[in-house]
Design an enzyme around this catalytic site. Sequence first.
Site, short mmCIF file in Angstrom:
data_model
loop_
_atom_site.label_atom_id
_atom_site.label_comp_id
_atom_site.label_asym_id
_atom_site.label_seq_id
_atom_site.Cartn_x
_atom_site.Cartn_y
_atom_site.Cartn_z
NE ARG A 1 -3.90 -2.30 2.19
CZ ARG A 1 -3.87 -3.63 2.01
NH1 ARG A 1 -2.70 -4.27 1.91
NH2 ARG A 1 -4.99 -4.33 1.90
N GLY B 1 -0.85 -11.49 -5.20
CA GLY B 1 -2.30 -11.32 -5.28
C GLY B 1 -2.73 -9.96 -4.78
NE ARG C 1 -4.05 -16.24 -5.17
CZ ARG C 1 -3.57 -15.53 -4.16
NH1 ARG C 1 -2.33 -15.08 -4.21
NH2 ARG C 1 -4.31 -15.28 -3.12
CD GLN D 1 -5.46 -10.12 -1.79
OE1 GLN D 1 -6.02 -10.73 -2.69
NE2 GLN D 1 -4.28 -10.49 -1.30
CG ASP E 1 -2.16 -14.36 4.92
OD1 ASP E 1 -2.89 -14.96 4.10
OD2 ASP E 1 -1.89 -13.15 4.82
C1 S3P Z 1 -4.05 -9.15 2.10
C2 S3P Z 1 -5.29 -9.73 2.26
C3 S3P Z 1 -5.50 -11.17 2.46
C4 S3P Z 1 -4.20 -11.91 2.76
C5 S3P Z 1 -3.05 -11.44 1.90
C6 S3P Z 1 -2.82 -9.95 2.09
C7 S3P Z 1 -3.96 -7.67 1.95
O1 S3P Z 1 -6.07 -11.71 1.28
O2 S3P Z 1 -4.38 -13.31 2.59
O3 S3P Z 1 -1.87 -12.14 2.24
O4 S3P Z 1 -2.84 -7.12 2.07
O5 S3P Z 1 -5.00 -7.04 1.72
P1 S3P Z 1 -7.67 -11.71 1.06
O6 S3P Z 1 -8.14 -10.31 1.04
O7 S3P Z 1 -7.88 -12.39 -0.26
O8 S3P Z 1 -8.23 -12.50 2.21
#
Ligand code: S3P
Length: 439
Positions: free
Chosen positions: A32, A98, A126, A171, A317
């Site tokens: 971020r 991701g 994904r 996310q 996680d």
């Molecule tokens: C994250 C959100 C999580 C987490 C990832 C980091 C983030 O994923 O598993 O390692 O930084 O917003 P999800 O939003 O898919 O749960």
Amino acid sequence: MANNHEDSLVVRPTQTLKGTATVPGDKSLSHRAVMFGALAHGDSHVRGWLAAGDTEASLRCVQTLGVHIERHSESELTIHGRGELRPAAGPLDFVNAGTGIRLMAGIMAGQPFGSILDGSEQLRRRPMKRIIAPLRLMGAAIEGDNDRAPLTVTPAQLQGIRYELPMASAQVKSAVLLAGLFADGETVVVQPGPARDHTERMLSAAGVDVVTEGNVITLRPGNTLKPMDFSVPGDFSSAAFLLVAGAIVPDSDLTLTGINLNETRTGLLDVLLEMGADIKVTDKGLEAGEPAGDIRVRYGALKGVEVGGETVVRMIDEFPVLMVAALRAEGRTVVRDAQELRVKETDRLAVMTAELRKMGAEITETEDGFIIDGPQSLEGGRVDGHDDHRIAMSLSIAGLVADEQTIVDDARCAGDSFPGFAETVARLGGQLAAQGQLA
Ligand code: S3P
């Protein structure tokens, strides 16, 4: 596939772990920081930034979008934001990240130019429908390849929406809020549970009008982002491996300093305490708008625990390493409501079950979790990290308490979130090193 030995970690039964350590900066905050710094008007200064596989991918993408980032050292950056991005010459490559691709999809949806967001074969597997669907509701022109990356975005005017998240994903929440920065009208996200709130905190610190009431987040566009100046605290999700190691390796006594203690992230702390772990937390105030502090963990008997509901998202996680703790705990551990683990870098329920079975563990995999009856001894052996950092590190921690040597293949990926993982564990007394380096 032939195995490159440098990618493997050798782990041996370890007597004890002792000492003080810190862990690299928080991954979520580091992604971020470069993105929001890029959107800000002026120079943002960030210390303790995580220089790791995933976050470096986001940094390179932001640079590709015309933002100048000065590196004073690996972990100290100045991001020269100009309040605008420029078209990239080619696709943006998020490699395995991701968080990188999903958050940037929200930002790119609101730009006056098109873009292509892509990544590794792993990232291309994904699910992206979870962001494509709400962004389209906002008016975005975004196409996936069968709802997967690569994602193609063409310019479109966005409108704010009220969106009820179908899953508690930070996310997805973040992608919608970030698109909301470029939309007409306010954007409201309703989350089913307390998903990590780093986007809300950091945007608010940058002067964005974003307000959270219970599980409802409202963002009103209009304010330009102010540059930021902060130090990123250590990543709780990296500290988690050391926390579990300290709790299960006999006679251990570890202190982890400067760790992000944001409540939306520390579900594992609560669960370990419920399991009877000897853990003391010392709060040290706010760092980067996030609570930070030190955690001391000492070895002690653990008992089985039931985990489900809202705790799951607060430790999403950490389940791979919780499996290792559960194997050493007396009694039954049951995890429910954790089906999101199936769409992480790997299907973490299936992969951890299969790999720990190779070490002699007995685990019942369920649709949304697992059942483990402990305590169980582990045999060691040869296991695979599947190019998934949290799998590779969790298996390494299991190796510390196995009866024989364990080789974790495909473990270089630990550097996606925790560069120096093996060195840190070794410095605390762990018998663990890259293959060929252990005496
Ligand atoms: C994250 C959100 C999580 C987490 C990832 C980091 C983030 O994923 O598993 O390692 O930084 O917003 P999800 O939003 O898919 O749960």
